[in-house]
Write a protein that holds these residues in place. Structure first.
Motif: not given
Length: 533
Positions: A197-225
């Motif tokens: 579970v991730i809460w960020s008050g500084e970085d954008g989710i769609a343009d920053t966090l999601v690209p980073r997670l996908k680039a590092m091979g995350a299973d996005m079905t187990k990520i909750y924002f």
């Protein structure tokens, strides 16, 4: 006339000492209470004057009101004391009540007040207890469970702190990605797969966090924002209890990231009590969910020799409440393994509190969107050492790097107009707040030239390197156009080879141009220890 205004019971007590009682009856009264004082004190209710001078039909009601006032203003008053005050009041009104009725009214009000107090105490004492006492012998010891052994404990608060630009958030996204797939942690140990579970008050989710997670091979079905709803942002300082309740519907949460953790503080982040109060809901969230709570923070601008725990921005309570504190730092020059950054343990109450792991950041295109690049972490070698030493190196290098860049810019500006005497440079550096040692290093990095003017009393001069030196006429020689060596003056054939900025062709062409007496000394061109400064 001087007026004394006293509360009713004080009125009686003072009167007792001034005039005395005779047979329980007040013989003489003090001056009457001004009506304007009574009006401001009563707020629309019957004034004390009205209570003390009731009409015939208001006597019982006035006595009841006064009895309640006397009880509230005299905690611990006895029944007899209350009756005595009632009788004193009764003796001063125009049409006194029967003494038995006064006693009965005072007794009734006194008993009612006591019953109310007893009922209130009974209700408070019958509230369900929020704690219990358990004998230590009945508690079985348990081992600490870890998301990442010795680094990220389950059910506890962890703080990751570092200067801006060190990639703290990217580091946590890397660990989150590893957790979702049950991969290998940076030290090679296996991770147990789970939700993040991730809460960020500084970085954008769609343009920053999601690209980073996908680039590092995350299973996005187990990520909750955690995202605000109905136009209202999520506020960690108020909404964590609701989040804890909502997370009951998400099984197997292993990691909860709060960035920045200071957002959980609803108050002054530099006050110990307020920080502890603000962090407690995060601690409780870890206990309820069993997940590792990772809060991201910043380092302040303290010096290189500062205790690493004191580097964390805000109150020391951030480090005190967290069971593990981690640090991230950027190295000015790569370490022996080639790493440009260091990730290390600063504090741990439940495991080792030293050593680190080198890492680097790089941009990687997404496999599904090659036009999008995202920051990723390349984990490196395990590094031995205490956090004070590991971070002190980075802090010192960062500080030196900034000062060095400042010195290079300053020296370039100073020498742009032409050669400047070394003594003058030293004086100007002092005025600019720069040490001469830092200025010398700047000179070497700029490949500036120093030379001594020929002749007795000649000064050492500094100048920027230039390709047009062969067109400069030496100030001491007016009969010939001199090349670079003529300009430099006191050089010998033996030390000319030390001049890295000149080619051997320059040397050979200009040796014959040196006038008589120009090579009278053996002073090396770059011998800084011999400078007359």
């Amino acid at each position: 006339m001087a007026v004394m205004w006293l509360r009713p019971h004080r009125y009686i007590q003072v009167a007792r000492f001034i005039n005395g009682y005779k047979g329980g009856v007040l013989m003489t009264k003090l001056a009457e209470i001004p009506e304007w004082i009574l009006a401001t004190a009563t707020d629309g209710k019957p004034t004390l004057g009205q209570l003390y001078t009731p009409t015939t039909g208001d006597r019982n009601q006035s006595l009841a009101r006064l009895t309640g006032i006397w009880i509230n203003q005299n905690p611990g008053i006895s029944r007899d004391g209350l009756i005595e005050m009632g009788l004193a009041w009764n003796s001063g009104i125009p049409s006194p009540l029967p003494e038995a009725e006064v006693k009965r009214t005072c007794k009734s009000i006194f008993d009612k007040h006591n019953r109310e107090n007893q009922d209130r105490d009974r209700r408070e004492n019958t509230k369900p207890l929020t704690f219990e006492l358990v004998q230590g012998s009945k508690i079985e010891p348990e081992d600490i469970t870890w998301l990442w052994r010795d680094w990220l404990p389950c059910g506890k608060l962890v703080i990751l702190a570092g200067q801006p630009g060190t990639g703290k958030t990217t580091v946590m996204m890397s660990i989150a990605a590893i957790t979702t797939i049950g991969g290998r942690m940076p030290d090679g140990t296996n991770a147990e797969s789970g939700n993040v579970v991730i809460w960020s008050g500084e970085d954008g989710i769609a343009d920053t966090l999601v690209p980073r997670l996908k680039a590092m091979g995350a299973d996005m079905t187990k990520i909750y924002f955690v995202i605000g709803k109905s136009g209202l942002p999520f506020d960690p300082s108020k909404d964590l209890p609701m989040l804890a309740e909502h997370l009951k519907s998400i099984p197997d949460v292993k990691l909860i990231i709060v960035d920045p953790v200071v957002s959980a503080i609803n108050g002054d982040s530099h006050k110990n009590a307020e920080v502890r109060k603000g962090l407690q809901p995060l601690v409780d969230l870890g206990l309820v969910t069993g997940a590792c709570i990772a809060g991201i923070s910043h380092f302040n601008k303290a010096g290189a020799n500062t205790n690493p725990l004191d580097l964390i921005s805000g109150s020391i309570a951030f480090a005190a409440v967290a069971r593990v504190v981690l640090g991230a730092a950027k190295l000015h020059t790569p370490d022996e393994h080639g790493h440009s950054r260091i990730f290390c343990r600063i504090k741990s109450n439940i495991g080792p509190d030293e050593d680190g792991i080198g890492y680097d950041l790089c941009l990687e295109p997404l496999s599904v969107r090659t036009d999008i690049e995202a920051s990723t972490v390349l984990w490196g070698q395990y590094v031995k050492g205490h956090s004070r030493d590991l971070l002190a190196q980075a802090q010192a290098e960062a500080k030196n790097s900034t000062k060095q860049a400042e010195a290079e810019e300053w020296l370039t500006d100073l020498l742009t107009a032409g050669p400047v005497a070394s003594k003058t440079i030293q004086e100007e550096a002092k005025k600019a707040g720069l040490s001469f040692r830092t200025v010398r290093r700047a000179k070497e990095r700029l490949k500036a030239i120093d030379y001594k003017v020929p002749g007795k009393g000649g000064q050492w001069m500094w100048m920027l390197p230039t390709e047009e030196l062969d067109q400069v006429t030496c100030p001491d020689f007016t009969t010939k156009k001199l090349g670079q060596l003529g300009k430099l003056g006191q050089l010998t054939e033996g030390n000319i080879a030390n001049l890295s900025n000149f080619t051997m062709k320059n040397v050979e062409e200009n040796l014959d141009n040196l006038p008589s007496g120009a090579c009278q000394t053996e002073q090396p061109f770059f011998d800084l220890e011999e400078e007359a400064i």
